[in-house]
Motif scaffolding. Sequence first.
Motif, PDB file in Angstrom:
ATOM      1  N   LEU A   7      30.770  61.296  33.620  1.00 54.04           N
ATOM      2  CA  LEU A   7      30.976  59.869  33.360  1.00 54.04           C
ATOM      3  C   LEU A   7      30.764  59.043  34.624  1.00 54.04           C
ATOM      4  O   LEU A   7      30.161  57.962  34.584  1.00 54.04           O
ATOM      5  CB  LEU A   7      32.378  59.639  32.789  1.00 54.04           C
ATOM      6  N   GLU A  13      30.082  54.867  35.325  1.00 52.51           N
ATOM      7  CA  GLU A  13      31.380  54.334  34.935  1.00 52.51           C
ATOM      8  C   GLU A  13      32.320  54.329  36.130  1.00 52.51           C
ATOM      9  O   GLU A  13      32.247  55.193  37.003  1.00 52.51           O
ATOM     10  CB  GLU A  13      31.963  55.153  33.777  1.00 52.51           C
ATOM     11  N   ASP A  35      37.326  53.022  34.180  1.00 50.42           N
ATOM     12  CA  ASP A  35      36.647  53.257  32.901  1.00 50.42           C
ATOM     13  C   ASP A  35      36.812  54.712  32.461  1.00 50.42           C
ATOM     14  O   ASP A  35      37.081  54.998  31.290  1.00 50.42           O
ATOM     15  CB  ASP A  35      35.151  52.939  33.006  1.00 50.42           C
ATOM     16  N   ARG A  62      38.717  56.109  29.128  1.00 51.61           N
ATOM     17  CA  ARG A  62      37.947  56.878  28.156  1.00 51.61           C
ATOM     18  C   ARG A  62      38.546  58.255  27.900  1.00 51.61           C
ATOM     19  O   ARG A  62      38.527  58.766  26.778  1.00 51.61           O
ATOM     20  CB  ARG A  62      36.519  57.009  28.645  1.00 51.61           C
TER      21      ARG A  62
END
Length: 197
Positions: A151, A156, A160, A164
């Motif tokens: 990620l 990100e 974030d 997530r």
Amino acid sequence: MRSVVRRGLESGGCRVVGEAATADEAVELVIDHRPDVALLDIHMPGNGIRAAEAISRAVPTTAIVMLTQSREDDDLFDSLRAGAAGYLLKDAAPQSLADTLRGVLAGEAAMPPALVARILDEFRGPARRRFGRGSAAASKLSTREWEVMDLLRRGESTDDVAARLFLSPTTVRVHVSSVLRKLAVTDRASAFRLLEE
């Protein structure tokens, strides 16, 4: 909180046979009353997960549902391993609890969709890895470390990634530090390069 939950359940047609302030009290109440459902808080005094394990062993016919503020993976997966049939967040509307618990008794899983997605991600973890898998670097990471790094590599932010994966930003940073240590590098860019080989 217990009184709000109780009112929500009773207004939805459920009969509440007892309330407990601690894990030990909850186990005793379930053994004494053998309810259809036991609703437990993970962080209740004495540990709700420990109570879930004890209830699962002593009264396996009682469905266990966790009601909690925790979105941490460890709490979610430990609850399911302890025998919980559901995992609900405290921000759920109290008036919907009765229908949700009836669903559990009908064999449905009680869980917000975002947490179901989290379980699917964990189950599919290794198959979803996007870095090169043949390198020595690749074999050193846990599934969660792969997810975090993947990620981050896609741009990100730490916040974030935390949102997530239902982690705290601090936990994300701990995973990154662990990866850097395992790969013997000093920054994320170097780690990405090793993992993409």
